[in-house]
Every structure is written in structure tokens, then in C-alpha cells.
Design a protein around this motif. Structure first.
Motif, PDB file in Angstrom:
ATOM      1  N   ILE A  69       5.404  -7.587  -4.758  1.00  0.00           N
ATOM      2  CA  ILE A  69       5.300  -6.187  -4.303  1.00  0.00           C
ATOM      3  C   ILE A  69       5.613  -5.249  -5.478  1.00  0.00           C
ATOM      4  O   ILE A  69       4.946  -4.227  -5.670  1.00  0.00           O
ATOM      5  CB  ILE A  69       6.243  -5.909  -3.115  1.00  0.00           C
ATOM      6  CG1 ILE A  69       5.869  -6.784  -1.911  1.00  0.00           C
ATOM      7  CG2 ILE A  69       6.215  -4.428  -2.727  1.00  0.00           C
ATOM      8  CD1 ILE A  69       6.820  -6.657  -0.708  1.00  0.00           C
ATOM      9  N   ILE A  70       6.609  -5.610  -6.280  1.00  0.00           N
ATOM     10  CA  ILE A  70       6.956  -4.790  -7.453  1.00  0.00           C
ATOM     11  C   ILE A  70       5.763  -4.739  -8.409  1.00  0.00           C
ATOM     12  O   ILE A  70       5.371  -3.663  -8.881  1.00  0.00           O
ATOM     13  CB  ILE A  70       8.203  -5.364  -8.172  1.00  0.00           C
ATOM     14  CG1 ILE A  70       9.424  -5.312  -7.242  1.00  0.00           C
ATOM     15  CG2 ILE A  70       8.475  -4.617  -9.479  1.00  0.00           C
ATOM     16  CD1 ILE A  70      10.671  -6.012  -7.782  1.00  0.00           C
TER      17      ILE A  70
ATOM     18  N   SER B 248       0.822  -1.210   0.000  1.00  0.00           N
ATOM     19  CA  SER B 248       0.000   0.000   0.000  1.00  0.00           C
ATOM     20  C   SER B 248       0.859   1.266   0.000  1.00  0.00           C
ATOM     21  O   SER B 248       0.609   2.201  -0.759  1.00  0.00           O
ATOM     22  CB  SER B 248      -0.996  -0.011   1.158  1.00  0.00           C
ATOM     23  OG  SER B 248      -0.302  -0.005   2.368  1.00  0.00           O
ATOM     24  N   ASN B 249       1.923   1.283   0.804  1.00  0.00           N
ATOM     25  CA  ASN B 249       2.704   2.524   0.913  1.00  0.00           C
ATOM     26  C   ASN B 249       3.559   2.811  -0.312  1.00  0.00           C
ATOM     27  O   ASN B 249       3.665   3.968  -0.732  1.00  0.00           O
ATOM     28  CB  ASN B 249       3.572   2.474   2.177  1.00  0.00           C
ATOM     29  CG  ASN B 249       2.733   2.640   3.425  1.00  0.00           C
ATOM     30  OD1 ASN B 249       1.894   3.519   3.513  1.00  0.00           O
ATOM     31  ND2 ASN B 249       2.926   1.771   4.394  1.00  0.00           N
ATOM     32  N   MET B 250       4.177   1.779  -0.902  1.00  0.00           N
ATOM     33  CA  MET B 250       5.007   2.037  -2.091  1.00  0.00           C
ATOM     34  C   MET B 250       4.146   2.523  -3.256  1.00  0.00           C
ATOM     35  O   MET B 250       4.532   3.432  -3.994  1.00  0.00           O
ATOM     36  CB  MET B 250       5.769   0.777  -2.518  1.00  0.00           C
ATOM     37  CG  MET B 250       7.196   0.757  -2.037  1.00  0.00           C
ATOM     38  SD  MET B 250       8.030  -0.800  -2.362  1.00  0.00           S
ATOM     39  CE  MET B 250       8.462  -0.670  -4.080  1.00  0.00           C
ATOM     40  N   GLY B 251       2.977   1.912  -3.396  1.00  0.00           N
ATOM     41  CA  GLY B 251       2.080   2.325  -4.478  1.00  0.00           C
ATOM     42  C   GLY B 251       1.574   3.739  -4.272  1.00  0.00           C
ATOM     43  O   GLY B 251       1.644   4.587  -5.178  1.00  0.00           O
ATOM     44  N   ASP B 252       1.112   4.022  -3.048  1.00  0.00           N
ATOM     45  CA  ASP B 252       0.531   5.346  -2.770  1.00  0.00           C
ATOM     46  C   ASP B 252       1.557   6.461  -2.933  1.00  0.00           C
ATOM     47  O   ASP B 252       1.269   7.495  -3.529  1.00  0.00           O
ATOM     48  CB  ASP B 252      -0.030   5.400  -1.337  1.00  0.00           C
ATOM     49  CG  ASP B 252      -1.331   4.619  -1.216  1.00  0.00           C
ATOM     50  OD1 ASP B 252      -1.852   4.172  -2.263  1.00  0.00           O
ATOM     51  OD2 ASP B 252      -1.811   4.445  -0.079  1.00  0.00           O
ATOM     52  N   VAL B 253       2.748   6.259  -2.386  1.00  0.00           N
ATOM     53  CA  VAL B 253       3.734   7.348  -2.426  1.00  0.00           C
ATOM     54  C   VAL B 253       4.232   7.578  -3.865  1.00  0.00           C
ATOM     55  O   VAL B 253       4.507   8.710  -4.264  1.00  0.00           O
ATOM     56  CB  VAL B 253       4.874   7.093  -1.403  1.00  0.00           C
ATOM     57  CG1 VAL B 253       5.863   6.038  -1.873  1.00  0.00           C
ATOM     58  CG2 VAL B 253       5.598   8.376  -1.066  1.00  0.00           C
ATOM     59  N   SER B 254       4.307   6.511  -4.645  1.00  0.00           N
ATOM     60  CA  SER B 254       4.695   6.671  -6.058  1.00  0.00           C
ATOM     61  C   SER B 254       3.633   7.471  -6.795  1.00  0.00           C
ATOM     62  O   SER B 254       3.939   8.379  -7.588  1.00  0.00           O
ATOM     63  CB  SER B 254       4.863   5.310  -6.738  1.00  0.00           C
ATOM     64  OG  SER B 254       5.790   4.527  -6.058  1.00  0.00           O
TER      65      SER B 254
ATOM     66  N   LYS C 186       1.183  -1.891 -10.781  1.00  0.00           N
ATOM     67  CA  LYS C 186      -0.251  -1.924 -11.099  1.00  0.00           C
ATOM     68  C   LYS C 186      -0.958  -0.702 -10.512  1.00  0.00           C
ATOM     69  O   LYS C 186      -1.815  -0.087 -11.164  1.00  0.00           O
ATOM     70  CB  LYS C 186      -0.856  -3.211 -10.525  1.00  0.00           C
ATOM     71  CG  LYS C 186      -2.236  -3.510 -11.043  1.00  0.00           C
ATOM     72  CD  LYS C 186      -2.689  -4.881 -10.594  1.00  0.00           C
ATOM     73  CE  LYS C 186      -4.179  -5.016 -10.880  1.00  0.00           C
ATOM     74  NZ  LYS C 186      -4.808  -6.018 -10.038  1.00  0.00           N
ATOM     75  N   ARG C 187      -0.595  -0.355  -9.289  1.00  0.00           N
ATOM     76  CA  ARG C 187      -1.226   0.783  -8.598  1.00  0.00           C
ATOM     77  C   ARG C 187      -1.071   2.082  -9.398  1.00  0.00           C
ATOM     78  O   ARG C 187      -1.967   2.914  -9.439  1.00  0.00           O
ATOM     79  CB  ARG C 187      -0.604   0.924  -7.201  1.00  0.00           C
ATOM     80  CG  ARG C 187      -0.877   2.214  -6.461  1.00  0.00           C
ATOM     81  CD  ARG C 187      -2.277   2.251  -5.867  1.00  0.00           C
ATOM     82  NE  ARG C 187      -2.479   3.438  -5.064  1.00  0.00           N
ATOM     83  CZ  ARG C 187      -2.758   4.644  -5.553  1.00  0.00           C
ATOM     84  NH1 ARG C 187      -2.881   4.814  -6.858  1.00  0.00           N
ATOM     85  NH2 ARG C 187      -2.914   5.677  -4.735  1.00  0.00           N
TER      86      ARG C 187
END
Ligand code: UT7
Length: 336
Positions: free
Chosen positions: A262-263, A230-236, A268-269
């Protein structure tokens, strides 16, 4: 006067010779190539062998590679920052040892501890010294000898990690290349899910801490996995939106290499196809602070001046963040 930005003007790396593959791991713990490939996506990882060799050995060789490739005199380096959670010793800093061994005699140095986000945090820190005009040549090293803290009897963590180091040279730019934006986060409540309990001031080494395996990584995989996704997608996404970057505008996502799933979830996010993701987790595993520079090093020949990169990471702490970087040179051009 045009704004000064910090541009990456070269990348160096070092990976130790010994390769630990899934077949060898399956003889050490109850696991299989199939499980590791399906759940994590790692085939091999490099391991540093040799008595007394620590993270500074990895960093020294990455920095020497960087200096040679960029034709830089080590005496011209102003500052070396090393991101690591596996320092040779608590003090002196690993950056100090690397500077000394690589001949950067005029540089001052210090370490940054932000686990898998360490390189990104160090890159942003280093950039401030360039942007203010204080320094002209700064090296950021991401290096970890994860094999020194992995429990090779714990099948849930030992397939994940590898050893390695990457280093970048930062120099001032006034044409709009380099680090253009970033967003960094920490949340100490995540410490319970990912940490190494002993060896610090809370639990100095005793026979009991060794017997209890408190000098190894403790990871609750599923909790960390959910937070990372959730955090890597959101911050990107936040960094892309803030800079009006569409999927078409982004040339590469440079994600922390912790787990192929995770990648994929991060890509996808933000709607990015896999071919725009830098991926080398299969070869090197999770090298903690070294994953991002090792990606840049691995893909360097494919990068072109002006490419838009989104760097994204998540790690122990918790720590996470993303950065927007405009690449400053055509990859593979080492004659600069
Ligand atoms: O870089 C720092 C941040 N770290 C991360 O981002 C890591 C995030 N977490 C992960 O990548 C994953 O959670 C792991 C790779 C650590 C684990 O994958 P998982 O899909 O979450 O597996 P799990 O922990 O839910 O375990 C599922 C099953 C369990 O068996 P049971 O209880 O269902 O019978 C485990 O015992 O898989 C078993 N298992 C294994 N089986 C074969 C755990 N490790 C292994 C193994 N080989 N190596």
C-alpha cells in the motif's frame, strides 16, 4: 498580524520491549516469514506484556519521552488528545489517564476514535486550538495496544499488528511552519469490512460474544486493501496539487504503515521514489494510531527545518486523509 499555524516542536515515542518475530508467529499459525515479507513487509512487531497494562501505559511513556526531549514542564501542557481504538477502558478517556500519569495536571484531555487515521484526525483537531490562539502547548498522542484485540489464531490478521505509541508537541508558529493544509474523509459503509463487533453498546460482552470471537478485529483484507490504495493515493495527490507541490518539493511522504504494497502504491500514485517514503513497517508493523508519529520519531534526525512532508493515512471506518506539514526544526536538535 501573521497567521498562527500549529507546528510540531518535538516527537516522543515508546515501544514495549517484547519483540514478536515471524518465526515465533509461524509456530502460532500456519504462516511463514516468506509469506509475511512478500504480502505485507513486516519482520517484527513490539508487544506489550504485563497484567493490567493498557494503551495508557504506552502513551504515558511516549509523553514522558516527549516532555524530556523538549525540556517541557508537564504543568505547562494545556491539552492532551489521544487517538486510539484500544482505550484502557471506555471511560475515563485514555488521554485523561496519560495526562495524570505523565504529570500534565493542568491539561484537559479526550480521546479520538478514527482507527488508523486517528493520529491525523487528532493532529488536525488539536491544531484548531492552537490556530485560534486558545492554547499554546498541546500534545497529540497516537497509541494502540493492538495485541489486545488481535486474534492470534487468525493468520490473516495476526501478522499485521503491533503495539506502540508516539506523541508530538504542538505550539504556535507565525513563520509559516507546521500544519498548512489537510483533507479528511470518512465513509461508514466501510465498517462491514473492518471492525470489532462486540464490546460496545450494540453487542455488550456475553459468553456468546467471546465464544464467537467478536472482541477481535474482523478484516476483509482485499476490500480494505483496494480502498486504502485508491484513497490514500488520491487524497495525497489532492493535497499536493492544492498546494502546488511537485514531487521535487516534497521531502518525505509519511504514510500509514499497514502494508508495504500500500505504501509503494501510494508513492507511485504521486510519483515519489521509495527513498522519500518514511518506512518502518518492517520493524514495528501496523500500530494503528501510532504509525505516523512513530515514523516522525524514527526519521526525526534526518528532518530539516523547512522540509515539506505529506502525511497520508487510511483505516477502519473507513477513515482517510492527508496533510501538508512544513517541519519546524532541524532533527536531532534537542537543545531547543
Ligand atoms: O491499517 C488498517 C487498514 N488495513 C489495511 O490496510 C490492510 C489491507 N489488507 C492487506 O494488507 C492484505 O489484504 C492482507 C495482508 C490482509 C492479506 O494479503 P492478501 O494478499 O490480500 O492475501 P489474501 O487475503 O488474498 O489471501 C491470499 C492467500 C489465501 O490463501 P488461498 O485462499 O489463496 O489459498 C489466504 O488464506 O494467502 C492466505 N493467507 C496466508 N498464507 C500464509 C492469508 N494470510 C496468510 C498468512 N500466511 N499469514
Amino acid at each position: 498580524m501573521s497567521k498562527i499555524t500549529a507546528a510540531i516542536t518535538g516527537v516522543g515515542a515508546y515501544l514495549p520491549d517484547y519483540i514478536l518475530d515471524n518465526f515465533e508467529l509461524s509456530k502460532m499459525v500456519d504462516t511463514s516469514d516468506e509469506w509475511i515479507m512478500t504480502r505485507i513487509g513486516i519482520k517484527t512487531r513490539h508487544i506489550l506484556k504485563g497484567e493490567g497494562l493498557g494503551t495508557s501505559y504506552l502513551g504515558e511513556h511516549a509523553v514522558k519521552d516527549l516532555l524530556e526531549k523538549t525540556n517541557t514542564d508537564p504543568l505547562d501542557i494545556d491539552l492532551v488528545i489521544c487517538a486510539t481504538v484500544t482505550p484502557d477502558m471506555f471511560f475515563p478517556s485514555t488521554a485523561n489517564l496519560i495526562s495524570y500519569k505523565a504529570g500534565c495536571k493542568n491539561a484537559f484531555g479526550y480521546d479520538i476514535s478514527a482507527a488508523c487515521s486517528g493520529f491525523l484526525f487528532a493532529l488536525v483537531t488539536a491544531s484548531q486550538f492552537i490556530e485560534t490562539g486558545a492554547y499554546k502547548k498541546v500534545i497529540v498522542v497516537g497509541a494502540d495496544k493492538m495485541s489486545s484485540i488481535v486474534d492470534y489464531e487468525d493468520r490473516s490478521t495476526c501478522p499485521i499488528f503491533g503495539d506502540g505509541a508516539g506523541a508530538v508537541l504542538l505550539e504556535p508558529d507565525t513563520e509559516g511552519f507546521g500544519l498548512l493544509d489537510y483533507e479528511l474523509h470518512s465513509d461508514g459503509s466501510g465498517a462491514q469490512h473492518l471492525h470489532m463487533k462486540a464490546g460496545g453498546s450494540a453487542y455488550p460482552a456475553t459468553i456468546e460474544t467471546v465464544t464467537n470471537k467478536w472482541h477481535h478485529i474482523h478484516q476483509e483484507g482485499q476490500a480494505v486493501f483496494k480502498a486504502a490504495v485508491s484513497n490514500m493515493g488520491d487524497v495525497s495527490a489532492t493535497v499536493m496539487e492544492r498546494n502546488n507541490l511537485s514531487v521535487e518539493d516534497v521531502d518525505f511522504l509519511v504514510p500509514h504503515q499497514a502494508n508495504m504494497r500500500i505504501i509503494d502504491a501510494t508513492a507511485k500514485r504521486i510519483g515519489l521514489p521509495r527513498e522519500k517514503c518514511m518506512i518502518n513497517i518492517d520493524k514495528f508493523g501496523n500500530t494503528t494510531a501510532a504509525t505516523l508519529p512513530l515514523c516522525l520519531w524514527d526519521y526525526e534526525s534526518r528532518l530539516k527545518k523547512g522540509d515539506n512532508l505529506i502525511l497520508a493515512t487510511f483505516g477502519g471506518g473507513y477513515t482517510w486523509g492527508a496533510a501538508y506539514l512544513r517541519w519546524a526544526y532541524d532533527g536531532g536538535d534537542f537543545s531547543r
